[in-house]
Write an enzyme that holds these catalytic residues in place. Structure first.
Site, PDB file in Angstrom:
ATOM      1  N   ARG A  38     -31.743 -26.698  29.331  1.00  0.00           N
ATOM      2  CA  ARG A  38     -31.306 -27.450  30.502  1.00  0.00           C
ATOM      3  C   ARG A  38     -31.122 -26.497  31.680  1.00  0.00           C
ATOM      4  NH1 ARG A  38     -26.620 -28.659  30.010  1.00  0.00           N
ATOM      5  NH2 ARG A  38     -26.214 -28.209  27.824  1.00  0.00           N
ATOM      6  N   ARG A  73     -35.286 -26.441  18.757  1.00  0.00           N
ATOM      7  CA  ARG A  73     -34.682 -27.718  18.357  1.00  0.00           C
ATOM      8  C   ARG A  73     -35.522 -28.465  17.329  1.00  0.00           C
ATOM      9  NH1 ARG A  73     -29.644 -29.304  21.040  1.00  0.00           N
ATOM     10  NH2 ARG A  73     -29.285 -27.584  22.458  1.00  0.00           N
ATOM     11  N   LYS A 104     -29.004 -36.973  28.092  1.00  0.00           N
ATOM     12  CA  LYS A 104     -27.918 -36.501  28.954  1.00  0.00           C
ATOM     13  C   LYS A 104     -27.891 -37.238  30.299  1.00  0.00           C
ATOM     14  CE  LYS A 104     -26.958 -33.829  25.691  1.00  0.00           C
ATOM     15  NZ  LYS A 104     -26.087 -32.792  25.276  1.00  0.00           N
ATOM     16  N   CYS A 106     -22.363 -25.675  19.869  1.00  0.00           N
ATOM     17  CA  CYS A 106     -21.104 -25.192  19.294  1.00  0.00           C
ATOM     18  C   CYS A 106     -20.797 -25.884  17.964  1.00  0.00           C
ATOM     19  CB  CYS A 106     -19.947 -25.405  20.266  1.00  0.00           C
ATOM     20  SG  CYS A 106     -19.995 -24.289  21.672  1.00  0.00           S
ATOM     21  N   ASP A 125     -23.845 -36.133  19.058  1.00  0.00           N
ATOM     22  CA  ASP A 125     -23.872 -35.593  20.427  1.00  0.00           C
ATOM     23  C   ASP A 125     -23.174 -36.464  21.469  1.00  0.00           C
ATOM     24  OD1 ASP A 125     -24.717 -33.498  22.176  1.00  0.00           O
ATOM     25  OD2 ASP A 125     -26.322 -34.759  22.934  1.00  0.00           O
ATOM     26  N   HIS A 157     -19.305 -36.503  25.522  1.00  0.00           N
ATOM     27  CA  HIS A 157     -20.166 -35.540  24.823  1.00  0.00           C
ATOM     28  C   HIS A 157     -19.527 -35.232  23.463  1.00  0.00           C
ATOM     29  CE1 HIS A 157     -22.431 -31.422  25.121  1.00  0.00           C
ATOM     30  NE2 HIS A 157     -23.138 -32.332  24.484  1.00  0.00           N
ATOM     31  N   SER A 190     -22.464 -27.878  24.150  1.00  0.00           N
ATOM     32  CA  SER A 190     -23.768 -27.774  23.488  1.00  0.00           C
ATOM     33  C   SER A 190     -23.840 -26.496  22.653  1.00  0.00           C
ATOM     34  CB  SER A 190     -24.883 -27.717  24.536  1.00  0.00           C
ATOM     35  OG  SER A 190     -24.824 -28.848  25.365  1.00  0.00           O
ATOM     36  N   TYR A 207     -38.577 -30.298  28.918  1.00  0.00           N
ATOM     37  CA  TYR A 207     -37.664 -29.936  27.843  1.00  0.00           C
ATOM     38  C   TYR A 207     -36.464 -30.859  27.692  1.00  0.00           C
ATOM     39  CZ  TYR A 207     -35.134 -27.336  24.463  1.00  0.00           C
ATOM     40  OH  TYR A 207     -34.489 -27.007  23.306  1.00  0.00           O
TER      41      TYR A 207
HETATM   42  O1  SAT Z   1     -31.188 -30.288  25.893  1.00  0.00           O
HETATM   43  S1  SAT Z   1     -30.084 -31.203  25.565  1.00  0.00           S
HETATM   44  O2  SAT Z   1     -29.236 -31.352  26.753  1.00  0.00           O
HETATM   45  O3  SAT Z   1     -30.601 -32.490  25.208  1.00  0.00           O
HETATM   46  C1  SAT Z   1     -29.153 -30.618  24.292  1.00  0.00           C
HETATM   47  C2  SAT Z   1     -27.853 -30.085  24.718  1.00  0.00           C
HETATM   48  O4  SAT Z   1     -27.817 -29.120  25.481  1.00  0.00           O
HETATM   49  O5  SAT Z   1     -26.798 -30.601  24.293  1.00  0.00           O
HETATM   50 MN    MN Z   2     -25.175 -32.045  23.683  1.00  0.00          MN
END
Ligand code: SAT
Ligand code: MN
Length: 586
Positions: free
Chosen positions: A70, A367, A207, A251, A278, A227, A249, A198
């Site tokens: 991100r 991922r 998100k 963690c 998530d 989140h 994210s 991405y």
């Molecule tokens: O790339 S994402 O935002 O979907 C995953 C994350 O950072 O939690």
């Molecule tokens: Mn996330």
């Protein structure tokens, strides 16, 4: 055609006039469509087939090396007034944003197919769910959206019935970081994303919609978009209680949501049920409790570190029908990442022969995308239209010191203050430096689309007569000792802490009262079969008054940054904590 579909169709046609694709494809979500898309991407090199005997129907996608996370510095909220988004967001005026994006989108889909992706966030027949439509020129995005959401005909049917849907326009553009923007227009229910293929930048249901747009709508409509993972803990008596937990994210949300109980817990009959890893949408029910759904239908999880020891359920989940992004490969075409306790890398995430001198084989933010119902611990209640009731809310960051293993907050306001004060080390999920400690309230720093001061006030507004709110806790699995080693084993053993948390909710677990809240003593935790240094454990369950005094001062300075938007109740709760600390440790 109904009025709703006409609105959608007009938007699609207008977008096509602007972006000038060669073709338009309306996604129906069928298997035949998915098959055709896969073949197209295999032919173009967008996907590489993995070993069919070890990983049937699994594929690898390699992103542009400059497009692997991100981009918070290129993510904007576009509202009439800057004040609305607060100091926690980057702001752009809607006029300026539209001018900028119109120029970028002009003719950007020439030679490409424009895909129309109707999707539903949440169980298809839940009143808590919300729909959207993403227009994209990336077949990889379509394939991921098919896994992550309820996509295609079923969503289109719901859109036809409903008054509104969120519009998302996405183009990979030239994948040039200089021409990359992730824009949100909450008042228009619109997302525009250009120049990245991405994850969180491109799968707009995730998100952008389910957190940033949903947070805005939730404030107006009286619900919460968070989140958070959602996990059900079934005790040996057969009762299941649900916990929603916010961590930044990368963690460990996925690991906690799929936790495998320690052997002594398994023998006693404890079970863990995954509802989400998530995002969590919550709303008060008629009974006063908070009811939650997972708006997603899949996992977009971090691969590195996933192993038999850390997350056996995830490994089982992604053994088939999975898209891997930016992982390495073994010589026989199996996916590989750092921490995997099997095989060795032959090819790295950029397709080069693996050479440790080039860095890790898998990108640290590589991922897997996989359907949630493939998970062995997937909860049958994940599809319940009314959602599931939340017993406890947990906040947690990645902090090497200060924060004890766990504490219970005194009341809702103290819990909101604790969430608002969260701090965590940055991770590879976003571009920029890793390991920098920053404030990340409720793990929503990158995702709360409006002024954090107003967001805290929105949280506080749930505390009203008749409300049966969950208790709020804070945990820290990431404390390190003087040798730099993690003090708590984490993973399955985190169930010991969740048991204490639920015990507190039921009024059966003991605690000691401190200035920062209620902490378990060693005898209050189930330590059966746990191997841990007792000195470490003691340190994990103690607070350092001098460090906490300093922390609370820092929290005060941080929260004051929200000026008049900051609810006075939070500052009062902070002062009460500081006074209690001073009285306890003069
Ligand atoms: O790339 S994402 O935002 O979907 C995953 C994350 O950072 O939690
Ligand atoms: Mn996330």
């Amino acid at each position: 055609m109904t009025r709703q579909l006409e609105t959608l169709n007009e938007w699609v046609q207008a977008t096509a006039r602007k972006t000038r694709p060669d073709r338009i494809h309306w996604c129906d979500g069928s298997n035949a469509e998915a098959q055709a898309l896969t073949e197209l991407m295999l032919a173009s090199g967008d996907l590489i087939a993995l070993n069919p005997s070890t990983h049937p129907d699994c594929y690898l996608h390699r992103s542009d090396p400059d497009d692997v996370a991100r981009v918070e510095h290129l993510t904007f909220i576009c509202t009439p007034q800057r004040e609305q988004v607060g100091p926690n967001n980057r702001w752009m005026s809607p006029d300026q944003a539209h001018t900028k994006m119109n120029a970028l989108f002009d003719g950007c889909m020439q030679g490409r197919t424009l895909y129309v992706v109707p999707y539903c966030m949440g169980p298809i027949d839940s009143p808590l769910s919300r729909c959207g439509v993403e227009i994209t020129d990336s077949p990889y995005v379509v394939a991921n959206m098919r896994i992550m959401t309820r996509m295609g005909q079923i969503a289109l049917q719901r859109i036809e019935r409903e008054a509104q849907f969120v519009k998302g326009l996405h183009s990979i553009g030239e994948l040039n970081p200089e021409r990359r923007f992730i824009l949100h227009f909450p008042e228009e229910g619109l997302i525009q994303s250009y120049g990245s293929g991405y994850g969180g930048n491109a799968l707009l249901g995730k998100k952008c919609h389910a957190l940033r747009i949903a947070a805005w709508q939730g404030r107006q409509q009286g619900w919460l978009a968070e989140h958070m993972l959602i996990v059900g803990i079934e005790n040996p008596q057969g009762a299941t209680h649900y916990i929603a937990a916010a961590f930044p994210s990368a963690c460990g949300k996925t690991n906690l949501s799929m936790l495998i109980p320690p052997p002594s817990y398994c023998r006693a009959g404890w079970k863990v049920w995954t509802v989400g890893d998530d995002i969590c949408w919550m709303q008060a029910g008629a009974d006063g409790r908070l009811w939650a759904i997972n708006p997603e239908a899949g996992f977009f999880g971090v691969a590195p570190g996933t192993s038999r020891k850390t997350n056996l359920n995830a490994l089982a989940t992604l053994s088939h029908d999975t898209i891997f992004t930016n992982v390495g490969l073994t010589s026989d075409g199996q996916p590989w990442w750092e921490g995997l306790d099997k095989g060795k890398p032959a090819i790295d995430w950029q397709g080069r022969t693996f050479d440790p001198a080039n860095g890790p084989a898998a990108h640290p933010n590589s991922r897997f995308t996989v359907r949630a119902n493939q998970c062995p611990s997937w909860s049958a209640h994940s599809e319940d239209p009314q959602g599931i009731p939340i017993s406890a809310i947990v906040f947690g960051g990645r902090r090497a010191n200060l924060m004890p293993l766990v504490f219970e907050t005194r009341d809702w306001t103290h819990g909101v203050l604790t969430g608002a004060s969260m701090r965590s080390e940055t991770t590879a999920a976003a571009t920029g430096q890793v390991g920098v400690l920053r404030r990340d309230p409720m793990a929503m720093k990158p995702f709360c689309s409006y002024n954090f001061g107003d967001y805290f006030a929105h949280w506080l507004s749930f505390d009203h007569p008749g409300a049966k709110l969950p208790k709020i806790f804070h945990v820290n699995w990431f404390r390190k000792n003087d040798q730099g080693a993690f003090m708590w084993p984490g993973f399955g053993d985190n169930l010991r802490i969740l048991e204490w948390i639920l015990g507190r909710c039921e009024g059966i677990a003991e605690a000691q009262e401190t200035a920062i809240g209620y902490l378990p003593r060693m005898q209050d935790l189930n330590l059966d079969g746990l191997s841990i240094d007792r000195t470490d454990l003691q340190a994990l369950l103690r607070i350092n008054p001098a460090e906490w005094t300093e922390e609370l001062q820092d929290v005060g300075t941080y929260l004051a940054g929200y000026g008049e938007h900051l609810p006075q109740a939070l500052e009062l709760a902070r002062q009460q904590m500081a006074a209690a600390l001073a009285a306890e440790h003069p």
